[in-house]
Design a protein around this motif. Sequence first.
Motif, mmCIF file in Angstrom:
data_model
loop_
_atom_site.group_PDB
_atom_site.id
_atom_site.type_symbol
_atom_site.label_atom_id
_atom_site.label_comp_id
_atom_site.label_asym_id
_atom_site.label_seq_id
_atom_site.Cartn_x
_atom_site.Cartn_y
_atom_site.Cartn_z
ATOM 1 N N MET A 151 39.059 31.368 26.623
ATOM 2 C CA MET A 151 37.742 31.069 27.169
ATOM 3 C C MET A 151 36.892 32.316 27.401
ATOM 4 S SD MET A 151 38.688 28.091 29.944
ATOM 5 C CE MET A 151 36.971 27.852 30.415
ATOM 6 N N THR A 152 37.514 33.477 27.573
ATOM 7 C CA THR A 152 36.756 34.665 27.980
ATOM 8 C C THR A 152 36.788 35.810 26.970
ATOM 9 O OG1 THR A 152 38.677 35.604 29.154
ATOM 10 C CG2 THR A 152 37.212 34.131 30.401
ATOM 11 N N ALA A 153 37.507 35.660 25.863
ATOM 12 C CA ALA A 153 37.695 36.770 24.924
ATOM 13 C C ALA A 153 36.374 37.300 24.377
ATOM 14 C CB ALA A 153 38.604 36.342 23.777
ATOM 15 N N SER A 154 35.401 36.423 24.175
ATOM 16 C CA SER A 154 34.124 36.868 23.610
ATOM 17 C C SER A 154 33.285 37.641 24.622
ATOM 18 C CB SER A 154 33.324 35.664 23.101
ATOM 19 O OG SER A 154 33.012 34.783 24.162
ATOM 20 N N VAL A 155 33.578 37.473 25.902
ATOM 21 C CA VAL A 155 32.829 38.147 26.959
ATOM 22 C C VAL A 155 33.579 39.384 27.452
ATOM 23 C CG1 VAL A 155 31.842 37.920 29.271
ATOM 24 C CG2 VAL A 155 31.787 35.983 27.688
ATOM 25 N N ARG A 156 34.874 39.190 27.782
ATOM 26 C CA ARG A 156 35.710 40.285 28.256
ATOM 27 C C ARG A 156 37.144 40.014 27.818
ATOM 28 N NH1 ARG A 156 36.376 41.710 34.401
ATOM 29 N NH2 ARG A 156 34.248 40.932 34.460
ATOM 30 N N PRO A 157 37.572 40.619 26.707
ATOM 31 C CA PRO A 157 38.877 40.287 26.119
ATOM 32 C C PRO A 157 40.066 40.494 27.045
ATOM 33 C CG PRO A 157 37.540 41.530 24.571
ATOM 34 C CD PRO A 157 36.815 41.556 25.874
ATOM 35 N N GLY A 158 39.953 41.409 28.016
ATOM 36 C CA GLY A 158 41.095 41.703 28.874
ATOM 37 C C GLY A 158 41.098 40.984 30.204
ATOM 38 N N LEU A 159 40.193 40.000 30.388
ATOM 39 C CA LEU A 159 40.098 39.350 31.686
ATOM 40 C C LEU A 159 41.371 38.590 32.062
ATOM 41 C CD1 LEU A 159 38.204 38.926 34.082
ATOM 42 C CD2 LEU A 159 37.371 36.842 32.962
ATOM 43 N N TRP A 160 42.127 38.158 31.065
ATOM 44 C CA TRP A 160 43.375 37.443 31.346
ATOM 45 C C TRP A 160 44.326 38.295 32.196
ATOM 46 C CZ3 TRP A 160 47.918 39.670 29.945
ATOM 47 C CH2 TRP A 160 47.867 40.667 28.958
ATOM 48 N N ARG A 161 44.230 39.623 32.056
ATOM 49 C CA ARG A 161 45.117 40.505 32.818
ATOM 50 C C ARG A 161 44.878 40.354 34.323
ATOM 51 N NH1 ARG A 161 47.398 44.346 29.360
ATOM 52 N NH2 ARG A 161 46.341 44.540 27.347
ATOM 53 N N ARG A 162 43.608 40.263 34.722
ATOM 54 C CA ARG A 162 43.300 40.092 36.147
ATOM 55 C C ARG A 162 43.949 38.832 36.690
ATOM 56 N NH1 ARG A 162 39.735 40.890 40.340
ATOM 57 N NH2 ARG A 162 39.117 38.992 41.448
ATOM 58 N N HIS A 163 43.831 37.742 35.946
ATOM 59 C CA HIS A 163 44.354 36.469 36.442
ATOM 60 C C HIS A 163 45.880 36.433 36.415
ATOM 61 C CE1 HIS A 163 40.462 34.487 36.998
ATOM 62 N NE2 HIS A 163 40.075 35.281 36.030
ATOM 63 N N LEU A 164 46.479 37.121 35.467
ATOM 64 C CA LEU A 164 47.935 37.221 35.474
ATOM 65 C C LEU A 164 48.407 38.009 36.689
ATOM 66 C CD1 LEU A 164 50.724 36.812 34.228
ATOM 67 C CD2 LEU A 164 50.340 38.879 32.863
ATOM 68 N N GLU A 165 47.728 39.108 37.010
ATOM 69 C CA GLU A 165 48.132 39.900 38.170
ATOM 70 C C GLU A 165 47.946 39.111 39.465
ATOM 71 O OE1 GLU A 165 49.752 42.730 37.939
ATOM 72 O OE2 GLU A 165 49.549 42.604 35.751
ATOM 73 N N LEU A 166 46.903 38.314 39.560
ATOM 74 C CA LEU A 166 46.735 37.449 40.723
ATOM 75 C C LEU A 166 47.908 36.479 40.837
ATOM 76 C CD1 LEU A 166 42.919 36.588 40.437
ATOM 77 C CD2 LEU A 166 43.995 37.975 42.226
ATOM 78 N N MET A 167 48.324 35.938 39.702
ATOM 79 C CA MET A 167 49.439 35.009 39.691
ATOM 80 C C MET A 167 50.741 35.704 40.088
ATOM 81 S SD MET A 167 50.388 31.910 39.304
ATOM 82 C CE MET A 167 48.943 31.182 38.530
ATOM 83 N N LEU A 168 50.952 36.918 39.584
ATOM 84 C CA LEU A 168 52.167 37.655 39.927
ATOM 85 C C LEU A 168 52.231 37.927 41.431
ATOM 86 C CD1 LEU A 168 52.352 40.152 36.935
ATOM 87 C CD2 LEU A 168 54.055 38.412 37.509
ATOM 88 N N ASP A 169 51.101 38.268 42.038
ATOM 89 C CA ASP A 169 51.095 38.472 43.493
ATOM 90 C C ASP A 169 51.495 37.184 44.211
ATOM 91 O OD1 ASP A 169 50.431 41.115 43.385
ATOM 92 O OD2 ASP A 169 48.304 40.831 43.821
ATOM 93 N N ALA A 170 51.025 36.054 43.693
ATOM 94 C CA ALA A 170 51.335 34.768 44.328
ATOM 95 C C ALA A 170 52.797 34.373 44.166
ATOM 96 C CB ALA A 170 50.436 33.680 43.747
ATOM 97 N N LEU A 171 53.476 34.924 43.154
ATOM 98 C CA LEU A 171 54.858 34.546 42.880
ATOM 99 C C LEU A 171 55.880 35.363 43.657
ATOM 100 C CD1 LEU A 171 54.687 33.976 39.013
ATOM 101 C CD2 LEU A 171 54.810 32.247 40.809
#
Length: 211
Positions: free
Chosen positions: A166-186
């Motif tokens: 969904m975000t690759a055309s705007v910011r290809p690396g944005l998935w990293r932010r959301h993965l790190e948020l998930m890792l903190d939650a785990l």
Amino acid sequence: MTAETRPLRRDAVRNREALLAAAREVLAERGADAPLEAVARRAGVAIGTLYRHFPARADLVDAILLEKLRAWADIGREAAAVADPWEAFVHYLRRVCETQAGDRAFEDLACRRVLEGKEAGDVRADVYRLTTGVIDRARAAGRLRADFTLSDLSFVVWGASRVHEMTASVRPGLWRRHLELMLDALRAENAHDLSEPPLGAEELTALLSER
């Protein structure tokens, strides 16, 4: 000597190698459903030449996907070699998500396709063993929340895939932010009781078969 056992001519070997190299690139860019005509063009050969080497589409596509599956097992082995159980878990998830973000064929394998055949089944068993080992070690060390399962990991990977899509055309690396948020939650210290149980192995298998 039969046609099946007769060694390929040097030009035929060259064409086959060019087709495999082109398929790796095209499938990484466009996914496992990429048109074979694009592979032939990238390799600089006619489509008829492609079909002489790979009579069925699956002959070529599955050969590339098997390479991706082996790469997935290699990520599991990398993680298993990390001494700290939590860092091993983090390494595994980051590497899987990073690989799928740069390779649509790998993403198809991680999120949408189940590769059939005995050889693929053996490698898939390695992926399962290594992945569950990473999860079990992090849970046993009290670093990963105790109720985290393989099905939960699948949804983390699928979620990262969707964010990237969904975000690759705007910011290809944005998935990293959301993965790190998930890792903190785990992390185990952040865990709280959940009312909804995780998917069981049979439910996850059924879900994968429908994708």
